[in-house]
Design an enzyme around this catalytic site. Sequence first.
Site, mmCIF file in Angstrom:
data_model
loop_
_atom_site.group_PDB
_atom_site.id
_atom_site.type_symbol
_atom_site.label_atom_id
_atom_site.label_comp_id
_atom_site.label_asym_id
_atom_site.label_seq_id
_atom_site.Cartn_x
_atom_site.Cartn_y
_atom_site.Cartn_z
ATOM 1 N N ASP A 190 0.849 -1.187 0.000
ATOM 2 C CA ASP A 190 0.000 0.000 0.000
ATOM 3 C C ASP A 190 0.891 1.246 0.000
ATOM 4 O OD1 ASP A 190 -2.435 -1.332 0.118
ATOM 5 O OD2 ASP A 190 -2.350 -1.510 2.289
ATOM 6 N N GLY B 179 -5.097 3.201 -3.736
ATOM 7 C CA GLY B 179 -6.398 3.717 -4.173
ATOM 8 C C GLY B 179 -6.310 5.112 -4.758
ATOM 9 N N ASP B 180 -5.120 5.704 -4.801
ATOM 10 C CA ASP B 180 -4.964 7.076 -5.289
ATOM 11 C C ASP B 180 -5.070 7.165 -6.803
ATOM 12 O OD1 ASP B 180 -4.704 8.125 -2.815
ATOM 13 O OD2 ASP B 180 -2.521 8.191 -2.806
#
Length: 1090
Positions: A396, A673-674
Site C-alpha cells: 500500500d 487507491g490514489d
Amino acid sequence: MQDGGSHLHPRSGQGPLPNSDQGAAQSTPFALSKDAYLLTTEEVIRELNTDPDHGLTEAEAKERLAKAGPNELAGGGGVSIARILAGQIFNAMVLVLIMGMVVSFAIKSWIEAGVVTAVVVVNIVVGFFQEYSAEKTMDSLRSLSSPTAQVIRGGQTVTIRSADIVPGDVVEVKTGDTVPADIRIIEAMNFEADEALLTGESLPVAKKADAAFSEAEDTPVGDRINIGYSSSSVTKGRAKGVVVQIGMGTEIGKIAESLRGGDSKIRKVRQTDEGKKKFHYYLEAGALTVTDQIGKFLGVNVGTPLQRKLSWLACILFGIAVIFAIICLAANSFKNEQAVILYAVGTGLSMIPASLVVVLTITMAVGTKIMVSRNVIVRKLDSLEALGAVTNICSDKTGTLTQGKMIVKKAWVAAEGTFNVGETNTPIDPTSAQIALDRSSPAEAARIPKTQAQREAESPWTHAMDFIESGYLQHYLNIATFCNIATVTPKVGEEGWDARGDPTEIAIQVFASRFDWNRRKFTHGDQPSWHQIAEYPFDSDVKRMAVVYRETGGCPEKGYKEWAFMKGAVERVLDACVTIQLKDEKVPLDDTWKEKVLHNMEALASQGLRVLALASKEWTDGVEEWENHPRDEVERDMTLYGLVGLYDPPRPETAGAVKECHRAGINVHMLTGDHPQTAKSIAIEVGIVPKNTSALSPDVISSMVMTASQFDRMSDAEIDSLPVLPLVIARCAPSSKVRMVDALHRRGKFVAMTGDGVNDSPALKRADVGIGMGMAGSDVAKDASDIVLTDDNFASILNAIEEGRRTFDNIKKFVLHLLAENIAQAFTLLVGLAFKDSSGLSVFPLAPVEILWIIMITSGFPAMGLGMEVASDDIMVRPPHNVKTGIFTMEVMVDLTVYGIYMAALCLASFTLVVFGFGDGNLGYECNDKYSEACELVFRGRSTTFTCLTWFALVLAWEMVHLRRSFFRMEPKPENPLTLWMHNVWRNKFLFWSVFAGFVTVFPIIYIPGLNHVVFKHSPISWEWGIVFVETILFVAGIELWKFGKRVYFRRYGDKVKNPELELSGSTFSRYASLANSAKDDGKDIEKGV
C-alpha cells in the site's frame, strides 16, 4: 493498602480474584447498579466515572487494570510443560539414544550404558529447558499479535492489546474490527455486528445506542441491541462504546468452556451416499487415526514446513543408523559378542544429530524475538522461513510508503478558486497556517507559470477567517466537515490539539477548522444546529462516502432542511454528479465540464497530492427507516462543489528501503487507491518507478503504471504477455490485489502483500507472506496475515526479510555443521570395520562414549552459537532462496558430503599413522572392551582420532560463519585484514566460548586417569599432538581451498542478483528498454529479475 489488597485481581500480581459467584454486574470491581443494557448511556458513563470524549487517563487505566485484571478468558493458551517434555523424549533423535541405552544395558556394558543414560537425561533436560524458554518467548510474542483495540485515552485514540482493556475505557470499533469486550454503545452509525459465536444467529444484528429496556421485559442476550459483545465482529458501520465487562465477566466468558473444546483426535468415519458406515470405513478411520498419531509422535505432520522436513530427516537418519548397525554386525559375522554389538551401537549413534531439533527451536525463537525489536510480529512461524524467499512486495502507499500524516495543501472551490495552505510544522493545529486564494483553477495555474513574487502579490497570505463570508466556501466546508468522522479538538488543560480518526479525514477536518467550521461546533452543545441521520461509510469498492444531515431551521415550512454530502475518489464522485456549482449558477456536468474537472485533478495529482472530490444535494425524500435504505438512492444526482488536494510525504527511509529491496533482487509494486498521477509521482520519488523513462519502450512504459480498471479488463493471457507487470496499480480494488498475486505466481514469483482492510483478506491469504498493519489494520486483516508491522512502515518489511534471510542462513549453517560431523563419524566407523584384531573382530577407531561426547558437547553448543550468528554483510545482495529447495540446496548437500568425507579421511589417516605408520600395527585383543598393555597402541590411536575429530568439528563451526568466504576474510574490504579474523571470532561470544570450551575439555578427557582408559577407552598422547596439529592445519587449508574453489565457481556460474536498478545513462530500470514487443516467454524472463 488499606483494605489488605482484597479489591485487586490475582493476575495483576497484587491480590485475589473477586468472587466468581457474583452476578454479571458484580464480576469486576467496577460493578454497575444494574446490567448495562438496562442503563442509559449517561448512567453508564456516570457510574463508571469515565469521559465519552476523552476517555480514561493512562494513570486511571493502569490503576483499573491492577484491580480488574487482564481482559482474558481463563485457562486459555499458555506453555504446556507436559507437551514439551513429551516432545523431548519421543522424537526420532532421542529414541535412537534410548535404544542404544537399552542395548548397552542388555549386553551389560555398564559404563557405556551409564554414559548413554547420562547423555539421554542431559539431552532431555537441556532440550526441555531450552525449548521451554523458547516457547515462553514465543508465547509472549503471540500475546503481542493478539487482537488489538482502538481506545480513547487522555483525548487521544491509541491502539492497545485487547488484554489491556479495562472497565470504563471508551472503545471505537469499525467494519472489520472485533469487539474487544462487552461495551455499552453510546454512539452508533449503521452499526451491525455478527454475534453468531454467541447467539448462533447467522444474520448480523443492528445496534442502536438509544435503545431502552426494562427489567420486567427480561430481554434475552441476542435482543440487547445497545450492547456490543466481546468477540463479535463488526460487519457494517462504526460505533463508540464504554467497556462494561471484561474477561470472564463478558457474555462470551460465561460460555468459555464450550468455546475451548479441542478438536477431536479421532478421524471421522466416512459414510456412503445413503448415510451408511461400512466396516472397512471404520478400519480406514482407525488406520488414519493411528497414522496421524504416529506422525504427530515423530513430528512429521506438525510444526512449520522446515520443522516437518527436519523431522523426516531424523526418521531417515534413524533408518540409516539401523542399516549401519546391521552392516557392522554383518562385517563381524553377526557374532553375539559385546564388542560387536557395542560397535554396531556406536555406528548407529554416529548418524544422530541429537541437538538438531533443539537448536532449530532456539534459533527460530531468537529470530522472532529480534523481529519484535525491529517492529515486526511473527504470527505464523512458516513466514519466518518464507520471508527469505520473497521476490516481489506489493505494498500500500498511504501510511506504509508514506508517513500517513496528511495535510490539505490545496482546495479548489469551483465557484471561488484555489485555496492554498501555507507551510506548518504542526499539521493538526488549525491555527498554524495561513491561507491564500488564487482565483484561477489548478489547471489554469499549471498552464500559466508564475513566479513566487507574482503569486504572493496576486494571492497574499492571510487568515482563513477572511474568506468565510463566501456562501460557496461555507457549503464546501459543510461537505468537508460533515462528510467526515474524524475529530479535532483542543487539548484539555494544556496547549495543543488532539486528533482522532483516519489521516485523510483528520487533514480535511483540520482544513475546515481553519475557517472555524469544525463539525463539533455544529453538532454538539445544548442546541446543536446539525444532526446526522444516516451514514454510508467509505468502501474500497465504491471508493466514496456519503452522509445525510438535518439542518435545524434550514427551511421555514418544515423547520429543518436535510442534506446529503459526499466525498471520495474524483471519478467515482463524478459518476454520481449531474451538476457543478459555479459562481452564481449551477451548470450541467456534461462531458466538457467533466474533462475540465479531470484536468484540474491531474494538475493537483501531478504535484504528488491525493485528490478527492466533494459534492452534495438537498435531500427531500422522506425516509423513515434508514437502516435498509439503498445507498444508490442517496449517491446520485449530486452537485459537485470542488476538489481537495492532500499531501502525504514519503517516509524518509522509504527510498532507501526500496533501493535495498532492489539490491536484494526484490521488486516493489505500489497498489494504491490514489489517482494514477498521484501514485506515479510518489512512486518516482521513492524509486519504484524510474524518473527518466525516455529510454524505455512504449509498451513497457504503459505497463509500469496502470489503473485497476485497465488491469482488471485484461484477461490472464493478456496479463501474462505484458513485458513487465505493473509497478503501480492506481485506484486499486481488493480484487485487483488478488489478480496481481495470481499474475506474479504464474511468473514463478514468491509474493509478500500488505493489507489493512477487511476486503484485503483474500489477497493476504493468497500471497505467500501476508503482511498486516498493526496500527491502521482491521482485526480481520491481521488474522489473515502471517506477520504484522507494529509501525505500518515499509522499511519494517525490509527488516523482516533481512531477519528471515538471517534465520534461514543460520539454519543452513548449523544443519551443515551437524550433518557433516555425523557423516565424518559414520564413515570413520564404517571404514574402520577393516581394522580387525587377532580374534577377527573389528576394532573401532572411535569409542561409543567418544561419539556421544562429540554429538552432545562438541556439536551441540557450537551449533547453537551458529544459530545466533548475526547477518553477514552480503545477505541482502544475494538472490532470494528457493523455498521449494529449502535449506538442502545442492551447495549444502555437496558441502556436507565433502566436509564429512574429508574429516573422516583425516581421522582415519591419524589412526592409521599412529597404529601402522609409527606403530607396529598390533591391534591387540578385546580392545573394544577394556584396556591392556596390548591395547596401548589402539588406545593412543583413538585419542589422536578423537582429538582430531573434535578439533575439526570446532574449527568447522567457525568456518561455517560464512559458507563461501574465507574464515580469515569474512568482510570484502576490511580495514585491518590481518586481524579481521580475531574480530570475527570474538563477535559471537556464545560461539567463541562454545568452541573454546570444546578445545579445552579435550585435555582432561585424555589425561585424567580412569576417565580415559575406563570410560572413553583411550590413552594419553604425547608425540601424537604433532599429528593433531598438522592435520588441523591440513583441515583448515582444505576447507579454505574448497571455499576458494566455490567462490571462483559461483562468480562464474552462480545465481546473480537481478537488480531492477541497472544503470544506463543515469536512468534506472534500463533492462525494461529491451525487446519492446518480446514474446511471452521473453517477457517472463524479463520479469524474473523484477
